[in-house]
Design an enzyme around this catalytic site. Structure first.
Site, PDB file in Angstrom:
ATOM      1  CE  LYS A 160      -4.100   1.728   2.432  1.00 20.82           C
ATOM      2  NZ  LYS A 160      -5.013   1.945   1.318  1.00 20.82           N
TER       3      LYS A 160
HETATM    4  C1  LIG Z   1      -6.614   0.219  -3.929  1.00 24.99           C
HETATM    5  C2  LIG Z   1      -7.316  -0.342  -2.756  1.00 24.99           C
HETATM    6  N1  LIG Z   1      -7.869  -1.557  -2.839  1.00 24.99           N
HETATM    7  C3  LIG Z   1      -8.516  -2.107  -1.797  1.00 24.99           C
HETATM    8  C4  LIG Z   1      -8.664  -1.428  -0.606  1.00 24.99           C
HETATM    9  C5  LIG Z   1      -9.393  -2.065   0.539  1.00 24.99           C
HETATM   10  O1  LIG Z   1      -8.498  -2.478   1.530  1.00 24.99           O
HETATM   11  P1  LIG Z   1      -8.917  -2.522   3.061  1.00 24.99           P
HETATM   12  O2  LIG Z   1     -10.148  -3.345   3.141  1.00 24.99           O
HETATM   13  O3  LIG Z   1      -7.767  -3.167   3.749  1.00 24.99           O
HETATM   14  O4  LIG Z   1      -9.144  -1.134   3.481  1.00 24.99           O
HETATM   15  C6  LIG Z   1      -8.118  -0.160  -0.478  1.00 24.99           C
HETATM   16  C7  LIG Z   1      -8.257   0.595   0.778  1.00 24.99           C
HETATM   17  O5  LIG Z   1      -7.332   0.766   1.482  1.00 24.99           O
HETATM   18  C8  LIG Z   1      -7.414   0.396  -1.574  1.00 24.99           C
HETATM   19  O6  LIG Z   1      -6.883   1.613  -1.475  1.00 24.99           O
END
Ligand SMILES: Cc1ncc(COP(=O)(O)O)c(C=O)c1O
Length: 307
Positions: A160
Site C-alpha cells: 500500500k
Molecule cells: C486500492 C485499494 N484496494 C482495496 C482497498 C481495501 O483495503 P482494506 O479493506 O484493507 O481497506 C483499499 C483501501 O485501502 C485500496 O486503497
C-alpha cells in the site's frame, strides 16, 4: 465530500505532538518520489467503548509494504500497535479513521532513498461514510475505468504505497468527471481488478466471487473479513479471474474497504446490476460486518482492539 476535521494530536516518531506541528520539509524524499507506505483503518464506537478494527492485520500489511520497499521500521509491530492505540486514546474520539504512515524523510534528494530517514506517524480524524451515507443502502453508480491497474512487476500491488494512488487518482477523477461515484479498474490483461480504493465482489447464482491477488489487487483487510463472514454463513466464496462482462451480468456487485466498508454497486457503465438495488447477499454480509464493528456480534476472531 467535505474536508476532514482536524484532531488534536498526531503521533510522530515516538511522540504525541499538536496537529499543527505535524509538518515535514518540502525537501523530504516522500514529497518528490512518493516514497511512503501507509494504512487506513477505523476505530468504531461500541457498547464496550472505542474499538479499532483489525489493527494487527493492518500493521502487518504495513510492515509487509515496508519490507517490499526495503524500509526498516525502527519499531516492532507491537510497539507500532501501541502507538496507534495511544494516538486514538489521546484524541478522545469515540470513532475515527486512522492513517498510519511510514515515509522517507529529510536528508538528501535523489532517487536513491537509502540516505533518508524512515519516519513514522499516525494521524486520526473523524471521517464519515466514504461514498456518502445513502450509498450503503441504495448503492452507487460505477464505471469501468479506461485506466488499468499497475502491471505485475512494475508497482507492487500488494504494497500500500502512496505512489500507487497516482493510478487510483486517475481512475477516481475520470469516474467523477464522467458522472459516476467510483471507477472499477481492470488489470493489464483486461480482467477485473479493483476500485480506486476498494476491492470488488460479485454474486452469481449464490456464489461470491472476487479477483485473486494476482489480478493486481491490494490484499484488503475488509475483503478478508467479508470472505470469512460469508464462509461462516455457509456461502461459497471463490477467488477467480473475472472477465469484464461478468460485472454486467452479475446478480450483485459490491465494493469493500476500510473507508468504503461494504458498499453496493447498483449500476456499471449505466447497465443496471441485478434489481438495481442492494442485493440480498450484500445486505446479509453488510449486516454481519456492521454487527462485528459495532460490537453487537461476538468477536470470535479477536478483530477488535479496545482503546
Ligand atoms: C486500492 C485499494 N484496494 C482495496 C482497498 C481495501 O483495503 P482494506 O479493506 O484493507 O481497506 C483499499 C483501501 O485501502 C485500496 O486503497
Amino acid at each position: 465530500m467535505s474536508p476532514f476535521s482536524e484532531s488534536s494530536l498526531v503521533w510522530k516518531n515516538g511522540q504525541l505532538i499538536p496537529w499543527k506541528d505535524a509538518t515535514i520539509h518540502l525537501a523530504s524524499h516522500v514529497v518528490h518520489y512518493g516514497s511512503c507506505l501507509f494504512e487506513g483503518l477505523r476505530a468504531y464506537e461500541t457498547p464496550k467503548g472505542t474499538a479499532i478494527f483489525r489493527l494487527k492485520e493492518h500493521t502487518r500489511r504495513l510492515y509487509n509494504s515496508c519490507k517490499i520497499y526495503r524500509m526498516e521500521v525502527p519499531y516492532t509491530q507491537d510497539e507500532f500497535n501501541k502507538a496507534v492505540v495511544d494516538c486514538v486514546r489521546a484524541n478522545k474520539l469515540p470513532a475515527c479513521y486512522i492513517r498510519p504512515i511510514i515515509y522517507r524523510g529529510y536528508s538528501m534528494l535523489g532517487v536513491n532513498p537509502f540516505p533518508n530517514p524512515v519516519d513514522c506517524a499516525v494521524m486520526v480524524w473523524e471521517w464519515g461514510k466514504y461514498l456518502g451515507p445513502e450509498a450503503l443502502e441504495s448503492g452507487i453508480d460505477a464505471c469501468v475505468s479506461s485506466w488499468s491497474r499497475m502491471a505485475p512487476n512494475t508497482f507492487p500491488a500488494l504494497a500500500k504505497a502512496g505512489a500507487n494512488y497516482m493510478n487510483s487518482q486517475l481512475i477516481k477523477m475520470e469516474a467523477l468527471l464522467d458522472g459516476y461515484e467510483e471507477g472499477i479498474a481492470l488489470n493489464i490483461r483486461g480482467h477485473v481488478s479493483e476500485g480506486s480504493g476498494e476491492n470488488i465482489f460479485l454474486v452469481i447464482d449464490g456464489t461470491v466471487l472476487t479477483p485473486p491477488l494476482s489480478s493486481s489487487v491490494l490484499p484488503g483487510i475488509t475483503r478478508d473479513s467479508v470472505m470469512a463472514l460469508f464462509r461462516d454463513m455457509g456461502v461459497r466464496v471463490v477467488e477467480e479471474t473475472i472477465p469484464r462482462e461478468m460485472l454486467y451480468v452479475a446478480d450483485e456487485v459490491f465494493f469493500t474497504g476500510s473507508a468504503a466498508e461494504v458498499t453496493p454497486i447498483r449500476s456499471i457503465d449505466k447497465i443496471t446490476i441485478g434489481s438495481g438495488k442492494r442485493g440480498p447477499l450484500t445486505e446479509k454480509v453488510q449486516k454481519a460486518f456492521f454487527e462485528v464493528i459495532d460490537g453487537k456480534r461476538a468477536d470470535t476472531r479477536g478483530w477488535l482492539t479496545f482503546v
